[in-house]
Design an enzyme around this catalytic site. Structure first.
Site, PDB file in Angstrom:
ATOM      1  N   GLU A 100       0.395  -1.152  -0.028  1.00  0.00           N
ATOM      2  CA  GLU A 100       0.072  -0.003  -0.100  1.00  0.00           C
ATOM      3  C   GLU A 100       0.731   1.131  -0.070  1.00  0.00           C
ATOM      4  OE1 GLU A 100      -0.848  -2.475   1.812  1.00  0.00           O
ATOM      5  OE2 GLU A 100      -2.680  -3.403   1.109  1.00  0.00           O
ATOM      6  N   HIS A 111     -12.197  -6.261   7.853  1.00  0.00           N
ATOM      7  CA  HIS A 111     -12.873  -6.489   6.140  1.00  0.00           C
ATOM      8  C   HIS A 111     -14.087  -5.685   6.517  1.00  0.00           C
ATOM      9  CE1 HIS A 111     -10.170 -10.218   5.400  1.00  0.00           C
ATOM     10  NE2 HIS A 111     -10.171  -9.560   4.600  1.00  0.00           N
TER      11      HIS A 111
END
Lengths: 490, 338
Positions: free
Chosen positions: B73, B143
């Site tokens: 990322e 999540h």
């Protein structure tokens, strides 16, 4: 049909394996083809057939314990309960054939052996001796006297500027400074090998590269004094230079963050088919940051034309390289990313120039990143906030300062060519000193940027909340003007 | 740099020819003009993405413009900053907002400050970071997170959160074209659930402008993203009991539209903020503090916040953790009866 399609897909994947076209030894037994199944093989050469499934499966298989596979590409779920054909095995040796997707070129071994932690030795490229004479067998880069003299003049001006700015900080004229003593050749000679279109993403010790590009002494002084002529509008600490016209992206303090920016910029240059690359400078300490790893990997995968120039000067503030990494140097790290690299004597201006020029050409023409480790020594303290006598010996420092000066080394080469002499040197030093002092006096006399520059450029246009906050601050200042700096115009 | 003539437009009409109803699949097509510098990239973006948001884009526009990145990322965002600094539009996807944190330094210290620190010599305004966020029913700790509050604390960034497909298209196009780095949080709950007729063609919706989506007179409710649907249900229930609720979708959290919320609270005298993120330090706190400053004398009751709990996001306990319709309804009644 599904079976044939799956087999075909698996086979095409197998074809791509370089080990596939390997040895074909003795013929093994002929295939046993079940009459009830379509012939899987007619359209494919027999040498390509590697699949052999010799167990039956139920329509909904629970497991594969009773099977033996030859290939990992055939999916487990087979919708037939009939015996599958035993396909011919052309005798390709099991031990040669490694088709895992994760590696390209390797083979199996039955020796339990670990890969050594010691990498192959990476030689350090140099062409001039410490005395500034061509090394035996060295092929010197093509460098006309004009270019060589420009490099040298830059290095001297850089040294004088560093000296005077350091003293200015000590006198309280501005808050902070970083010199690049000992690394002048590494920085200036590398910059000289680039084109002005190459975009530079520097760390913080590369003012020599910006100077090479044409940033003048006055502009340096303005930035250090954070005055109204500072392109950064007085927002950052001294030495955080930037210049759009010189393709030198503004410095930021966090270490190694600029590396991945350079990769993105390089990708853009590649896509725009520019004859230019991105260049990023960083130190040995930066190679420990996650951003280094991220950028190196991205650069290799994206095939970005970027030069990673690591000034390995042996120190990250007080941290020596023995506390920084366990690899033998930095150049060796590139192999892990599938990237080319070179290690260069950073105190040999000619070698640095030659290596960077060559790397740049490779990077652009082949769309690849290159890591260039420039070995040097940080003669300076880390910054004006540092006293390196606290963590390194005076002997070490004076050895590098006196015996291994890269500027002197290059001067000796110039003198050897008859392009330079002592008198010119004295004149240059004196001339630079005068210019820098004049620039400093001028910068010091100027006001700081206006208060409104506190609020602009947070976004492209000023939002409501910042307009409110500006009014609020102005009211506070109006009530107690003596509590606020008087050299910031309201 | 040469002016960017690239244009983005939603691709739903191409992908969903057969049916009139469009799901929030967020298919974003890039219409490439003669000279365009737009890139869409991130983990698994090439095949269409784990939520199918980028399906077909690589086939149409080529793998050099729409591509996978390595699993990193900080690299994705850093690379995007570099692309944007060169004048391109870089649409970076972070696969789940839960994984945005390795990129936090790049976002906060680099992207947000790029223009300011350079004295406007450079900027990375072409950067847009898209990332699915929020509860999905079974996502648990990693999540389901709603990390918008961290980013609302960073001057120089914009934070945008749509509530529906139509809003998503207009806001995302606006975000991509906005000359500032934007983080666009997409409520993953709505990817499959939300079905709407989305207008074809190009349109944008304004950033930093909240929208009153339900008018009322007794209490103002403020929220964003998927939570608005829950709040709307609560408003409907409340109206059965004679409470008239005004519901505002903030849409942009940074910089946020204080004026519209202030005007509404000046009308109703009551405020309730609801978000999935944990209550402490959540963005509701900023809204509560700001409105209390501006509307103190008008307020009839304390500002209510109905939010996620101060725990990591749990799996089996999700229904207890979430700011549900009933919790909101109870808070509305408590506020009205204060």
């Amino acid at each position: 049909m599904a079976l044939i399609r799956r087999a075909g897909r698996s086979l095409s994947m197998l074809k791509r394996s370089s080990l596939f076209h390997g040895k074909q030894k003795k013929q093994r037994q002929q295939p046993i083809v079940s009459p009830s199944l379509p012939n899987l093989t007619p359209h494919l050469p027999s040498s390509l057939i590697r699949l052999q499934i010799n167990t039956t499966y139920s329509a909904i298989p629970r497991g594969i314990s009773s099977c033996s596979f030859r290939s990992s590409y055939i999916p487990n779920r087979l919708l037939t309960s009939e015996a599958q054909p035993k396909l011919p095995d052309e005798g390709i040796d099991d031990t040669q054939f490694l088709d895992f997707p994760g590696v390209k070129n390797t083979a199996f071994t039955c020796d339990l052996k670990f890969v050594s932690e010691k990498s192959e030795e990476v030689p350090c490229y140099r062409v001039l001796s410490e005395l500034g004479e061509p090394v035996d067998g060295a092929k010197l880069p093509q460098m006309a006297d004009a270019l060589a003299l420009r490099i040298y003049e830059n290095m001297i001006t850089l040294q004088v500027m560093d000296y005077l700015f350091y003293e200015a900080q000590r006198q309280g004229r501005f808050s902070f400074y970083m010199t690049c003593s000992g690394e002048e050749a590494a920085i200036v000679a590398s910059a000289a090998a680039l084109s002005n279109e190459d975009v530079i993403f520097a760390q913080y010790r590369e003012q020599g590269a910006l100077m090479w590009r044409g940033f003048d002494l006055q502009e340096f002084a303005h930035q250090c004094y954070s005055n109204s002529a500072d392109y950064g509008k007085g927002r950052q600490m001294p030495i955080h230079y930037g210049s759009k016209k010189h393709n030198f992206v503004t410095i930021s303090s966090p270490i190694a963050t600029q590396l991945s920016h350079a990769v993105g910029a390089a990708y853009s240059l590649k896509m725009d088919r520019k004859d230019a690359c991105a260049v990023t400078y960083f130190g040995d300490g930066a190679t420990s940051e996650g951003d280094f790893h991220a950028a190196m990997n991205f650069a290799a995968v994206m095939e970005a034309p970027v030069l990673f120039i690591c000034r390995n000067n042996g120190w990250a503030i007080s941290t020596p390289i023995t506390d920084q990494y366990r690899s033998d140097g930095v150049a060796t790290k590139s192999r892990a990313y599938g990237m080319r690299s070179i290690c260069v004597d950073g105190n040999d201006a000619l070698a640095v120039y030659s290596a960077v020029k060559s790397a740049r050409s490779m990077a652009i023409s082949e769309s690849r990143p290159i890591l260039i480790e420039v070995l040097t020594y940080r003669v300076s303290h880390h910054s004006t906030s540092d006293d390196s006598t606290k963590y390194r010996s005076g002997e070490e420092l004076s050895h590098w300062k006196v015996m291994r000066d890269p500027v002197v080394r290059f001067r000796r080469w110039l003198e050897g060519n008859g392009w330079w002499n002592r008198q010119k040197d004295t004149e240059l030093q004196s001339h630079s000193r005068k210019k820098i002092i004049a620039a400093m006096m001028n910068a010091e006399s100027m006001k700081k940027p206006p208060l409104s520059d506190l609020f602009t450029d947070v976004y492209d246009s000023i939002p409501t909340n910042l307009k409110e906050q500006e009014s609020y601050v102005r009211e506070a200042v109006a009530k107690n003007p003596n509590l606020y700096p008087s050299d910031v115009p309201l | 740099m040469v002016c960017n003539t690239c244009l983005f437009s939603v691709w739903q009409s191409c992908m969903m020819k057969a049916c009139r109803m469009r799901k929030l699949n967020l298919f974003y097509g890039i219409r490439v003009r003669a000279k365009s510098w737009s890139y869409v990239f991130g983990e698994d973006v090439g095949f269409g993405g784990v939520f199918r948001c980028t399906t077909g884009l690589a086939d149409t526009f080529g793998k050099h413009r729409v591509f996978n990145t390595p699993l990193c990322e900080q690299g994705i965002v850093g690379f995007g900053i570099g692309l944007a600094a060169m004048g391109n539009r870089a649409v970076a996807e972070i696969q789940f907002a839960d994984y945005i944190f390795p990129a936090f330094d790049q976002i906060v210290n680099e992207a947000a400050k790029f223009r300011y620190r350079s004295g406007n010599l450079f900027n990375c305004g072409g950067l847009t970071i898209r990332t699915p966020y929020g509860a999905v029913g079974h996502g648990a700790l990693y999540h389901s997170q709603s990390p918008e509050a961290y980013f609302c604390h960073v001057p120089g960034l914009k934070v945008v959160i749509p509530r529906s497909p139509t809003q998503a298209k207009g806001l995302l196009l606006a975000a991509i074209r906005d000359p500032n780095p934007v983080i666009f949080f997409e409520p993953k709950w709505l990817y499959r659930l939300s079905v709407e007729d989305v207008p074809e063609g190009d349109y944008t919706l304004p950033l930093s402008q909240a929208e009153v989506i339900r008018e009322g007179g007794d209490i103002t409710l403020v929220g964003w993203g998927a939570q608005l649907a829950i709040m709307e249900e609560a408003c409907v229930e409340a109206s059965k009991e004679g409470i008239s609720c005004e519901l505002i979708d903030l849409r942009t959290l940074l910089p946020w539209d204080k004026e519209i919320v202030e005007a509404s609270v000046n009308k109703t005298g009551r405020l309730l903020v609801s978000h999935e993120a944990p209550i402490t330090g959540g963005f509701g706190a900023e809204i509560a503090a700001s409105i209390t400053e501006r509307c103190f004398l008008r307020l009839e009751s304390p500002v209510a916040r109905v939010c996620g709990l101060d725990t990591p996001f749990p799996l089996v306990f999700e229904p207890f953790y979430m700011p549900t319709k009933n919790k909101i309804l109870d808070a509305i009644k408590a506020s009205v009866n204060f």
